[in-house]
Scaffold this motif. Structure first.
Motif, mmCIF file in Angstrom:
data_model
loop_
_atom_site.group_PDB
_atom_site.id
_atom_site.type_symbol
_atom_site.label_atom_id
_atom_site.label_comp_id
_atom_site.label_asym_id
_atom_site.label_seq_id
_atom_site.Cartn_x
_atom_site.Cartn_y
_atom_site.Cartn_z
ATOM 1 N N SER A 7 -44.788 -15.065 -36.605
ATOM 2 C CA SER A 7 -45.550 -14.644 -35.435
ATOM 3 C C SER A 7 -46.364 -13.387 -35.737
ATOM 4 N N ALA A 8 -45.789 -12.430 -36.461
ATOM 5 C CA ALA A 8 -46.518 -11.214 -36.831
ATOM 6 C C ALA A 8 -47.679 -11.545 -37.766
ATOM 7 N N PHE A 9 -47.456 -12.444 -38.706
ATOM 8 C CA PHE A 9 -48.530 -12.864 -39.605
ATOM 9 C C PHE A 9 -49.648 -13.551 -38.841
ATOM 10 N N ASN A 10 -49.294 -14.350 -37.854
ATOM 11 C CA ASN A 10 -50.285 -15.033 -37.034
ATOM 12 C C ASN A 10 -51.125 -14.034 -36.240
ATOM 13 N N VAL A 11 -50.507 -12.990 -35.718
ATOM 14 C CA VAL A 11 -51.231 -11.964 -34.963
ATOM 15 C C VAL A 11 -52.185 -11.207 -35.889
ATOM 16 N N VAL A 12 -51.711 -10.842 -37.058
ATOM 17 C CA VAL A 12 -52.562 -10.126 -38.014
ATOM 18 C C VAL A 12 -53.718 -11.010 -38.474
ATOM 19 N N LEU A 13 -53.448 -12.261 -38.755
ATOM 20 C CA LEU A 13 -54.500 -13.180 -39.181
ATOM 21 C C LEU A 13 -55.521 -13.387 -38.072
ATOM 22 N N GLY A 14 -55.064 -13.492 -36.840
ATOM 23 C CA GLY A 14 -55.984 -13.633 -35.707
ATOM 24 C C GLY A 14 -56.867 -12.406 -35.551
#
Length: 97
Positions: A7-14
């Motif tokens: 989830s943290a990786f998804n937020v950073v990627l977004g």
């Protein structure tokens, strides 16, 4: 534990995709349109050519050239013309102008 990291990786990627990459492409498109617009103006003959400017400045007398050199005409006028042209072009970009 793995779900939180994903989830943290998804937020950073977004964030990277929305703010950095999207802005890069938007500014690149604006820069490309601006530089190509000047080239189109030059090829259409709207901007004066070097021979036309040479003919126009050839009729100026030496006494006038003295004061124009004293006021740094050769440095100031191209600076002002490019500043006005840049301002004109930037005002035509919908996002900025």
């Amino acid at each position: 534990m793995f779900g939180i990291l994903l989830s943290a990786f998804n937020v950073v990627l977004g964030f990277v995709v929305r703010s950095i990459i999207a802005r890069f492409f938007a500014y690149f498109v604006m820069y490309f349109i601006t530089t190509e617009f000047v080239a189109v103006l030059q090829s259409a003959g709207i901007l004066p050519s070097a021979s036309a400017l040479t003919g126009a400045f050839g009729g100026i007398g030496s006494d006038v050239w003295y004061f124009m050199d004293l006021c740094a005409f050769g440095y100031g006028v191209p600076l002002l013309v490019s500043a006005y042209a840049t301002r004109f072009i930037i005002r035509r970009i919908p996002v900025i102008g």
